[in-house]
Write a protein that holds these residues in place. Structure first.
Motif: not given
Length: 67
Positions: A20-21, A26-27, A35-36, A41-43
């Motif tokens: 996930a990190g 990459f996102e 997801f915005g 960034a919180l993830i």
């Protein structure tokens, strides 16, 4: 003995958090996050310590079972 179910679950959580990190990096770096930006960034911020903590706990649990 070796890896216990607890160690396996901790290692699984560590791997998922690491994936996930990396995905969040990459996102954020290459476009419009699904997801915005804030959620992504919180993830990313949450996945870094979660990865390290769960990996370390899995290693400690596995070492404890080798004695």
């Amino acid at each position: 003995m070796g890896m216990t179910p607890k160690s396996g679950v901790l290692l699984l959580v560590s791997c998922v958090a690491a994936i996930a990190g990396v995905g969040s990096v990459f996102e954020l770096a290459y476009g419009n996050p699904k997801f915005g930006e804030l959620a992504t960034a919180l993830i990313l911020i949450g996945s870094i310590p979660l990865t390290g903590y769960t990996f370390w706990e899995a290693v400690k649990d596995t070492r404890a079972n080798f004695k």
